[in-house]
Design a protein around this motif. Sequence first.
Motif, PDB file in Angstrom:
ATOM      1  N   VAL A  23     -38.532  42.279  -7.364  1.00  0.00           N
ATOM      2  CA  VAL A  23     -37.723  42.907  -8.293  1.00  0.00           C
ATOM      3  C   VAL A  23     -36.282  42.593  -7.456  1.00  0.00           C
ATOM      4  CG1 VAL A  23     -36.517  45.046  -8.790  1.00  0.00           C
ATOM      5  CG2 VAL A  23     -39.038  44.719  -9.322  1.00  0.00           C
ATOM      6  N   LEU A  24     -35.170  42.129  -8.309  1.00  0.00           N
ATOM      7  CA  LEU A  24     -34.075  41.580  -7.739  1.00  0.00           C
ATOM      8  C   LEU A  24     -32.837  42.798  -7.904  1.00  0.00           C
ATOM      9  CD1 LEU A  24     -32.930  38.706  -6.914  1.00  0.00           C
ATOM     10  CD2 LEU A  24     -31.671  38.983  -8.942  1.00  0.00           C
ATOM     11  N   HIS A  25     -32.627  43.352  -6.883  1.00  0.00           N
ATOM     12  CA  HIS A  25     -31.512  44.393  -6.904  1.00  0.00           C
ATOM     13  C   HIS A  25     -30.061  43.570  -6.604  1.00  0.00           C
ATOM     14  CE1 HIS A  25     -34.522  47.564  -7.121  1.00  0.00           C
ATOM     15  NE2 HIS A  25     -34.878  47.172  -5.976  1.00  0.00           N
TER      16      HIS A  25
ATOM     17  N   ARG B 166     -29.267  49.743  -2.333  1.00  0.00           N
ATOM     18  CA  ARG B 166     -30.204  50.233  -3.012  1.00  0.00           C
ATOM     19  C   ARG B 166     -31.550  50.370  -2.437  1.00  0.00           C
ATOM     20  NH1 ARG B 166     -28.361  51.747  -5.923  1.00  0.00           N
ATOM     21  NH2 ARG B 166     -27.800  50.538  -7.753  1.00  0.00           N
ATOM     22  N   MET B 167     -31.995  49.579  -1.517  1.00  0.00           N
ATOM     23  CA  MET B 167     -33.465  49.813  -0.956  1.00  0.00           C
ATOM     24  C   MET B 167     -33.176  50.801  -0.070  1.00  0.00           C
ATOM     25  SD  MET B 167     -35.740  48.392  -2.671  1.00  0.00           S
ATOM     26  CE  MET B 167     -36.845  48.128  -1.516  1.00  0.00           C
ATOM     27  N   GLY B 168     -32.104  50.930   0.745  1.00  0.00           N
ATOM     28  CA  GLY B 168     -31.888  51.828   1.672  1.00  0.00           C
ATOM     29  C   GLY B 168     -31.923  53.247   1.039  1.00  0.00           C
TER      30      GLY B 168
ATOM     31  N   LEU C 129     -11.730  62.681  -0.004  1.00  0.00           N
ATOM     32  CA  LEU C 129     -11.920  62.464   1.570  1.00  0.00           C
ATOM     33  C   LEU C 129     -12.005  61.022   1.900  1.00  0.00           C
ATOM     34  CD1 LEU C 129     -14.548  65.537   2.290  1.00  0.00           C
ATOM     35  CD2 LEU C 129     -12.086  65.599   2.216  1.00  0.00           C
ATOM     36  N   PRO C 130     -10.679  60.431   2.575  1.00  0.00           N
ATOM     37  CA  PRO C 130     -10.945  59.137   3.051  1.00  0.00           C
ATOM     38  C   PRO C 130     -11.695  58.749   3.776  1.00  0.00           C
ATOM     39  CG  PRO C 130      -9.089  60.284   3.914  1.00  0.00           C
ATOM     40  CD  PRO C 130      -9.731  61.317   3.342  1.00  0.00           C
ATOM     41  N   GLY C 131     -12.585  57.529   3.450  1.00  0.00           N
ATOM     42  CA  GLY C 131     -13.854  57.083   4.225  1.00  0.00           C
ATOM     43  C   GLY C 131     -13.523  55.644   4.843  1.00  0.00           C
ATOM     44  N   ALA C 132     -14.598  55.264   5.398  1.00  0.00           N
ATOM     45  CA  ALA C 132     -14.274  53.822   6.028  1.00  0.00           C
ATOM     46  C   ALA C 132     -15.409  52.885   5.175  1.00  0.00           C
ATOM     47  CB  ALA C 132     -14.832  53.774   7.399  1.00  0.00           C
ATOM     48  N   SER C 133     -14.700  51.570   4.993  1.00  0.00           N
ATOM     49  CA  SER C 133     -15.489  50.681   4.438  1.00  0.00           C
ATOM     50  C   SER C 133     -16.372  50.124   5.165  1.00  0.00           C
ATOM     51  CB  SER C 133     -14.297  49.518   3.961  1.00  0.00           C
ATOM     52  OG  SER C 133     -13.696  48.679   5.128  1.00  0.00           O
ATOM     53  N   TYR C 134     -17.266  49.084   4.778  1.00  0.00           N
ATOM     54  CA  TYR C 134     -18.235  48.474   5.812  1.00  0.00           C
ATOM     55  C   TYR C 134     -17.773  47.678   6.790  1.00  0.00           C
ATOM     56  CZ  TYR C 134     -17.160  43.650   4.010  1.00  0.00           C
ATOM     57  OH  TYR C 134     -16.484  42.375   3.370  1.00  0.00           O
ATOM     58  N   ALA C 135     -16.373  47.384   6.703  1.00  0.00           N
ATOM     59  CA  ALA C 135     -15.761  46.801   7.919  1.00  0.00           C
ATOM     60  C   ALA C 135     -15.276  47.673   9.041  1.00  0.00           C
ATOM     61  CB  ALA C 135     -14.722  45.651   7.405  1.00  0.00           C
ATOM     62  N   GLU C 136     -15.129  48.625   8.773  1.00  0.00           N
ATOM     63  CA  GLU C 136     -14.733  49.840   9.606  1.00  0.00           C
ATOM     64  C   GLU C 136     -15.746  50.847  10.290  1.00  0.00           C
ATOM     65  OE1 GLU C 136     -11.000  49.234   6.460  1.00  0.00           O
ATOM     66  OE2 GLU C 136     -11.936  51.154   6.469  1.00  0.00           O
ATOM     67  N   LYS C 137     -17.058  50.300  10.222  1.00  0.00           N
ATOM     68  CA  LYS C 137     -17.878  51.347  10.767  1.00  0.00           C
ATOM     69  C   LYS C 137     -19.390  50.639  10.967  1.00  0.00           C
ATOM     70  CE  LYS C 137     -19.388  52.725   6.139  1.00  0.00           C
ATOM     71  NZ  LYS C 137     -19.295  53.673   5.007  1.00  0.00           N
ATOM     72  N   ALA C 138     -20.004  50.878  12.075  1.00  0.00           N
ATOM     73  CA  ALA C 138     -21.314  50.340  12.370  1.00  0.00           C
ATOM     74  C   ALA C 138     -22.524  50.873  11.093  1.00  0.00           C
ATOM     75  CB  ALA C 138     -21.878  50.581  13.496  1.00  0.00           C
ATOM     76  N   GLY C 139     -23.253  50.263  10.871  1.00  0.00           N
ATOM     77  CA  GLY C 139     -23.864  50.553   9.887  1.00  0.00           C
ATOM     78  C   GLY C 139     -25.373  50.014   9.633  1.00  0.00           C
ATOM     79  N   THR C 140     -26.401  50.744   9.146  1.00  0.00           N
ATOM     80  CA  THR C 140     -27.764  49.999   8.839  1.00  0.00           C
ATOM     81  C   THR C 140     -28.012  49.676   7.403  1.00  0.00           C
ATOM     82  OG1 THR C 140     -28.742  51.336  10.594  1.00  0.00           O
ATOM     83  CG2 THR C 140     -30.252  50.322   9.023  1.00  0.00           C
ATOM     84  N   TYR C 141     -28.299  48.609   7.254  1.00  0.00           N
ATOM     85  CA  TYR C 141     -28.425  48.004   5.855  1.00  0.00           C
ATOM     86  C   TYR C 141     -29.755  47.635   5.419  1.00  0.00           C
ATOM     87  CZ  TYR C 141     -23.477  48.436   5.919  1.00  0.00           C
ATOM     88  OH  TYR C 141     -22.067  48.905   6.003  1.00  0.00           O
ATOM     89  N   VAL C 142     -30.312  47.755   4.144  1.00  0.00           N
ATOM     90  CA  VAL C 142     -31.817  47.332   3.802  1.00  0.00           C
ATOM     91  C   VAL C 142     -31.496  46.263   2.707  1.00  0.00           C
ATOM     92  CG1 VAL C 142     -34.021  47.726   3.360  1.00  0.00           C
ATOM     93  CG2 VAL C 142     -32.728  49.212   4.685  1.00  0.00           C
TER      94      VAL C 142
ATOM     95  N   GLY D 113     -36.583  44.201   1.626  1.00  0.00           N
ATOM     96  CA  GLY D 113     -36.790  45.280   2.546  1.00  0.00           C
ATOM     97  C   GLY D 113     -36.534  44.992   4.079  1.00  0.00           C
ATOM     98  N   ARG D 114     -35.464  44.217   4.329  1.00  0.00           N
ATOM     99  CA  ARG D 114     -35.075  43.733   5.568  1.00  0.00           C
ATOM    100  C   ARG D 114     -34.211  44.549   6.158  1.00  0.00           C
ATOM    101  NH1 ARG D 114     -36.316  39.250   8.302  1.00  0.00           N
ATOM    102  NH2 ARG D 114     -37.099  38.055   6.311  1.00  0.00           N
ATOM    103  N   VAL D 115     -34.350  45.342   7.203  1.00  0.00           N
ATOM    104  CA  VAL D 115     -33.629  46.170   7.845  1.00  0.00           C
ATOM    105  C   VAL D 115     -32.589  45.555   8.638  1.00  0.00           C
ATOM    106  CG1 VAL D 115     -33.150  48.396   9.312  1.00  0.00           C
ATOM    107  CG2 VAL D 115     -35.295  48.001   7.790  1.00  0.00           C
ATOM    108  N   GLN D 116     -31.507  45.553   8.628  1.00  0.00           N
ATOM    109  CA  GLN D 116     -30.285  44.648   9.446  1.00  0.00           C
ATOM    110  C   GLN D 116     -29.209  45.759   9.763  1.00  0.00           C
ATOM    111  OE1 GLN D 116     -30.325  40.452   8.014  1.00  0.00           O
ATOM    112  NE2 GLN D 116     -29.708  41.719   6.142  1.00  0.00           N
TER     113      GLN D 116
END
Length: 668
Positions: A470-472, A477-479, A538-551, A555-558
């Motif tokens: 299945v192509l998301h 999505r997977m996370g 409530l103003p948040g941070a973009s992907y460049a402005e925070k550390a984070g886990t992505y799947v 199903g690869r956790v990075q």
Amino acid sequence: MPKVTVDGVELEVPAGATVLQACELAGKEIPRFCYHERLSIAGNCRMCLVEVKPGPPKPQASCALPAADGQEIRTDSEMVKKAREGVMEFLLINHPLDCPICDQGGECDLQDQSIAYGRGKSRFDENKRAVTEKYMGPIVKTVMTRCIQCTRCVRFAEEVAGVPEIGAIYRGENMQITTYLEHAAKSELSGNVVDLCPVGALTSKPYAFEARPWELKKTHAIDVMDAVGTNIRLDSRGRQVLRAVPRINDDVNEEWASDKTRHNVDGLVRKRLDKPYVRENGKLVPATWNEAFAAIAAVQHGGSVAALAGDLLDCETMFAGKALVEKLGGTMLEGRQTGLAYDVSSLSAVNFNTTLAGIETADVILLVGTNLRWEAPLVNTRIRKAIKKGAKVFGIGPEVDLTYKVEWLGNDASLLAKLPQAVIEVFGKAARPAMIVGGGVLAKDGAHGDTLALVETLGLVKEGWNGYNVLHFAAARMGGLMLGYAVDGGVKAVAAAKPKLLFSLGADEVDYAAFEDSFKVYVGHHGDKGAHAADVILPGASYAEKAGTYVNLEGRVQRGEKAVFAPGDAREDWSILRALSEVLGATLPFDSFDALRAEMAKAVPALGQLGLADYGWAAPKLPTGASGEFGSPIKDFYLTNAICRASPTMQQCSAELIHGETFAEAAE
């Protein structure tokens, strides 16, 4: 395996290896301009000359010479040194030597190799030739006088991108590289030629004259523009990300990145939310954090709380949002913003099970309801590699140009229940059959069940092989599914429950008209659709402005790191939710990012381990009997999220490459 001797050291090399590869296995550095590991061999530049015995008494191009048993190779003889100096001298005859104003300065192969292998002076004093600039679209800037005709860009366009629009005209000294009729290169991967170009002939147009490489801080990150999980490096100066370039990861993106991945970064500083807002008398007005929190605390929700997760979120933000909703007594969590409501009882049934690298080895592929070029360009390049190895591709859905031959069976979901016998026979003979199910399938009732019913018919699952994919196309999505951001009935079910308090975590694609009666709190980074509908921002941070886990979709956790700080009063999303929880009397059980990550790993162990998560394999029995045409869930490749919609580069790409508008160059 042939045995060769390189500078007196004997070693075995794989059958079919070239002399250049043999030298590299021996630890020798061989200069090159035209040779590239992922492209076909051209043998244009002659910079990789070595001395080989037995053979003619002259230097030979090592990139095009097969390694043979008994060869004696010299990479450091006087003959080789003199030959390389001569080649470099010829290459520089017409080069403008404008390094001080060239964007490639500091990371230029020609600079590096001229210093390491050149003479240091030239014996030529003829006038240099000049070449007119070519127009290659909004992504690639050209200074073609610098071109050394290595043809890397030509081979990339033809072999990897599958869009043979770049080529050479004229002959000999007059040869020029150009796009067909000097139109924009119409490929989602055109920006990769900038990395491939060993000189400054092709550079990044949006990044032109912005910075020098030694000024930049380099941060490893994960791309969120699609679900592939491209490994990227964000180059920043001060508080601004100036460019994104791919990192090599053979399991995920090889060394490529889509144009959207590379050039969305100018959207990170535009249309940003940098202070809290509260809606008063129908208008959003700036507020302090305390005022915004107080407005939320005043809502009498009685446990009627829900959260919607956007497409760009990291797992930590979603986990913190889930923890807060549950502490407040709510249960409704949803991440499929556009209304999808497919079954998620088995994550393996919504996963890309062959893996990205594995799809290259498939020998027959059925595409269902997907436009791979837009949904996942780097999966499309993998399919191209499978076809080169002999794979056959069938398609059900709207006919689109995927850059390779597809035998289209029609655009009717009912075909899933009555595939032509000839197709079933081809799958029956295949050792590694695969099916790729796109977003168009998940949006149609019964179609997901129809594709799962084909698993047995087509023999997709065998020992050591699972060809059901299945192509998301949403990075979160997977996370989100692993964290439980899916309710029966999807967003419609959440809207029907009429939650009194709704947390919108960067959800910009939702139809908020269905949530008129809810008090909407938007936690996000851009003033896009979600912010316009909110009662409190409530103003948040973009992907460049925070550390984070992505799947990613397989199903690869990075994990990605924080490159810059968020603007103004904006804060990292998890810290906003933690501070808010205290005001709401539902304090979350973590005070630091590391503690949050530890709690998340405790709740979902797979998110605490990098690499492929193991979902097992289970095919649930779902309703079948879909009919009607499949639609495309992506209407404009370049404007799929809030960051892209804020990016001038993405807007121009959309206008020119999708909608056919023309843009004159300044000289015109």
